[in-house]
Design a protein around this motif. Structure first.
Motif, PDB file in Angstrom:
ATOM      1  N   GLY A   1       0.820  -1.217   0.000  1.00 16.34           N
ATOM      2  CA  GLY A   1       0.000   0.000   0.000  1.00 16.34           C
ATOM      3  C   GLY A   1       0.846   1.256   0.000  1.00 16.34           C
ATOM      4  N   VAL A   2       1.937   1.260   0.761  1.00 14.82           N
ATOM      5  CA  VAL A   2       2.841   2.412   0.780  1.00 14.82           C
ATOM      6  C   VAL A   2       3.444   2.621  -0.607  1.00 14.82           C
ATOM      7  N   PHE A   3       3.806   1.534  -1.275  1.00 10.54           N
ATOM      8  CA  PHE A   3       4.349   1.637  -2.626  1.00 10.54           C
ATOM      9  C   PHE A   3       3.347   2.317  -3.557  1.00 10.54           C
ATOM     10  N   PHE A   4       2.105   1.840  -3.541  1.00  9.14           N
ATOM     11  CA  PHE A   4       1.098   2.456  -4.408  1.00  9.14           C
ATOM     12  C   PHE A   4       0.823   3.901  -3.999  1.00  9.14           C
ATOM     13  N   GLY A   5       0.863   4.184  -2.703  1.00  8.37           N
ATOM     14  CA  GLY A   5       0.682   5.560  -2.245  1.00  8.37           C
ATOM     15  C   GLY A   5       1.780   6.484  -2.746  1.00  8.37           C
ATOM     16  N   VAL A   6       3.016   6.014  -2.735  1.00 10.59           N
ATOM     17  CA  VAL A   6       4.139   6.812  -3.241  1.00 10.59           C
ATOM     18  C   VAL A   6       4.007   7.030  -4.747  1.00 10.59           C
TER      19      VAL A   6
ATOM     20  N   GLY B   1      -3.970  12.164   1.758  1.00  9.27           N
ATOM     21  CA  GLY B   1      -5.065  11.326   2.257  1.00  9.27           C
ATOM     22  C   GLY B   1      -5.241  10.090   1.395  1.00  9.27           C
ATOM     23  N   VAL B   2      -5.114  10.257   0.088  1.00 13.87           N
ATOM     24  CA  VAL B   2      -5.226   9.121  -0.836  1.00 13.87           C
ATOM     25  C   VAL B   2      -4.055   8.154  -0.610  1.00 13.87           C
ATOM     26  N   ALA B   3      -2.854   8.684  -0.412  1.00 15.35           N
ATOM     27  CA  ALA B   3      -1.695   7.831  -0.171  1.00 15.35           C
ATOM     28  C   ALA B   3      -1.857   7.059   1.138  1.00 15.35           C
ATOM     29  N   LEU B   4      -2.361   7.712   2.175  1.00 17.25           N
ATOM     30  CA  LEU B   4      -2.590   7.046   3.463  1.00 17.25           C
ATOM     31  C   LEU B   4      -3.667   5.980   3.319  1.00 17.25           C
ATOM     32  N   ALA B   5      -4.711   6.289   2.566  1.00 18.12           N
ATOM     33  CA  ALA B   5      -5.776   5.310   2.343  1.00 18.12           C
ATOM     34  C   ALA B   5      -5.234   4.090   1.600  1.00 18.12           C
ATOM     35  N   ALA B   6      -4.365   4.311   0.617  1.00 11.34           N
ATOM     36  CA  ALA B   6      -3.773   3.194  -0.124  1.00 11.34           C
ATOM     37  C   ALA B   6      -2.973   2.299   0.818  1.00 11.34           C
ATOM     38  N   ALA B   7      -2.228   2.902   1.739  1.00 13.48           N
ATOM     39  CA  ALA B   7      -1.445   2.121   2.698  1.00 13.48           C
ATOM     40  C   ALA B   7      -2.364   1.308   3.610  1.00 13.48           C
ATOM     41  N   LEU B   8      -3.421   1.911   4.099  1.00 10.80           N
ATOM     42  CA  LEU B   8      -4.350   1.199   5.001  1.00 10.80           C
ATOM     43  C   LEU B   8      -5.115   0.094   4.266  1.00 10.80           C
TER      44      LEU B   8
END
Length: 180
Positions: A83-88, A102-109
């Motif tokens: 998720g962190v990878f996709f957020g970055v 917020g979108v990056a944090l949501a991707a990580a979660l």
């Protein structure tokens, strides 16, 4: 151990046993590495030196019991990284869009959640087959330093340099010299 770099100029070849003479033998891989470091420091050409592990054994160290909690935690951590990878990636391709953090944090979660769900499902299907965690390694009983025959004598001399040599027997001063 290292693998050949694609930038080294040497083409990878099929694994073969090195030819040469055994100049030293060590109980651990670290000791064999230290011996090569010693040769490097005295400008010995180490291109034709090899460390050969003998009597290979597969060793599995049990690290703990596997439970639903440990499986969920490991899966969540693994998914979190994805998720962190996709957020970055989202941050890199749309840095000016509103609420991108917020979108990056949501991707990580979301990644952590899916990782946890997949790990729990996997553990539920394999439960009672393997209820422990472990790490595996291949280790050798001993490590031999193999050197090309043309430089083996020099390598032996350099490796033995500085080590304690057996003390020659010195006659005791109290005993009278033998009669001639």
């Amino acid at each position: 151990m290292t693998s050949p770099s694609p930038f080294s100029g040497r083409r990878p070849s099929e694994p073969t046993l090195p030819r040469g003479e055994i100049v030293a033998s060590y109980e651990t891989y670290a000791e064999a590495q230290q011996a090569i470091d010693k040769l490097v420091k005295v400008d010995f050409t180490v291109r034709d030196v090899a460390i050969v592990g003998n009597d290979l054994k597969s060793v599995e160290h049990v690290t703990g019991r596997l439970t639903y909690g440990r499986a969920a935690g490991a899966g969540a951590l693994s998914g979190l990284w994805l998720g962190v990878f996709f957020g970055v990636v989202l941050l890199l391709f749309s840095p000016t869009s509103p609420n991108v953090l917020g979108v990056a944090l949501a991707a990580a979660l979301i990644g952590a959640g899916f990782g946890m769900l997949f790990a729990l499902a996997s553990y539920a299907f394999t439960r009672r087959i393997r209820d422990f965690t472990s790490t595996r390694a291949v280790v050798a009983s001993s490590y031999a330093l193999v050197v090309e025959p043309s430089t083996a004598a020099r390598a032996r001399a350099l490796l033995n340099e500085g080590e304690a040599l057996p003390i020659a027997e010195v006659p005791d001063e109290r005993t009278p010299p033998a009669a001639l």
